[in-house]
Design an enzyme around this catalytic site. Structure first.
Site, PDB file in Angstrom:
ATOM      1  N   LYS A 255       1.605  -4.625  -4.166  1.00  0.00           N
ATOM      2  CA  LYS A 255       0.855  -3.649  -5.013  1.00  0.00           C
ATOM      3  C   LYS A 255       0.488  -4.297  -6.335  1.00  0.00           C
ATOM      4  O   LYS A 255       1.191  -4.883  -7.362  1.00  0.00           O
ATOM      5  CB  LYS A 255       1.872  -2.441  -5.523  1.00  0.00           C
TER       6      LYS A 255
ATOM      7  N   ARG B 182      -1.883   3.726   3.112  1.00  0.00           N
ATOM      8  CA  ARG B 182      -2.208   3.308   1.566  1.00  0.00           C
ATOM      9  C   ARG B 182      -3.368   2.454   1.779  1.00  0.00           C
ATOM     10  O   ARG B 182      -3.022   1.267   1.839  1.00  0.00           O
ATOM     11  CB  ARG B 182      -0.859   2.704   0.879  1.00  0.00           C
TER      12      ARG B 182
ATOM     13  N   SER C  25       5.614   9.188  -7.017  1.00  0.00           N
ATOM     14  CA  SER C  25       6.275   8.092  -7.545  1.00  0.00           C
ATOM     15  C   SER C  25       6.782   8.334  -8.781  1.00  0.00           C
ATOM     16  O   SER C  25       5.943   9.028  -9.637  1.00  0.00           O
ATOM     17  CB  SER C  25       4.966   6.855  -7.653  1.00  0.00           C
TER      18      SER C  25
END
Length: 222
Positions: free
Chosen positions: A147, A47, A118
């Site tokens: 995040k 990510r 998600s």
């Protein structure tokens, strides 16, 4: 339709799911991933997002490096969001959020690769299932600094709600999960935990992964 991975195999892959990027590692990402794999990490996701994140050829080089380590260990390598990169390197799968390309479109483009989505509500989880997702990432379970664009904290109760509403798809909890909290997430109905900073910022990555596996493993030993 979903990918070629069975739900039972997917649940095993989700047990200790490391999400990693160059911006959240204390040392080189490849060192973190290699140590995590030696500790028993069951799936790895790249990510690469946020201020200072790698782009272009540098991101490609990192992806290939981490993918090679995963292949040596026999562990699936997942790319977050970047469908073009995933297709270019032949990644084992891709994970997308609600603001990314629709899961159904990705399934049509990527074929039988692992597809994670998600979801923050039961409705989003049902849509992900209908569009061919192999697993759902539920969170953030706890407050997280990893995040910047995270949704409101849900706690384990959203996992419980999804299970009670009949969502049988493999589920992984993500967001602020520490080793001490891992068993709580599993008890709520998750098949595993997705972890960023609790492993990437650990002084001993291998030991951190092993500690998580002990907490999660109780479900699979019972």
């Amino acid at each position: 339709m979903s990918g070629s991975v069975s739900p039972e195999q997917m649940r095993q892959y989700l047990r200790m799911y490391l999400v990693v990027g160059s911006v959240n590692c204390q040392t080189e990402p490849i060192r973190v991933v290699e140590e995590a794999l030696s500790g028993g990490a069951t799936m790895i996701q790249l990510r690469e997002k946020g201020p200072g994140a790698l782009e272009g050829e540098a991101k490609l080089a990192l992806a290939l490096q981490l993918q090679a380590a995963c292949r040596r260990a026999g562990v699936p390598f997942i790319v977050n969001d970047d469908v073009e990169l995933a297709a270019r390197i032949g990644a084992d799968g891709i994970h997308v959020g609600q603001d990314d390309e629709p899961a159904g479109s990705i399934r049509a483009r990527m074929g039988s690769c692992i597809l994670g989505v998600s979801a923050h509500t039961v409705e989003e989880a049902r849509l992900a299932l209908a569009q061919g997702a192999d697993y759902i990432g539920v969170g953030p379970i706890y407050p997280t600094a990893s995040k910047a664009d995270a949704q409101p904290v849900q706690g384990p109760r959203m996992i419980e709600k999804m299970r009670k509403q009949g969502i049988q798809l493999p589920l992984v909890g993500i967001g602020g999960i520490t080793a001490e909290r891992a068993s709580e997430v599993i008890r709520a109905g998750a098949d595993g935990v997705a972890v960023i900073s609790a492993v990437t910022q650990a002084g001993d990555v291998r030991e951190a992964v092993q500690t998580f596996i002990k907490q999660v493993g109780n479900k699979y030993l019972s």
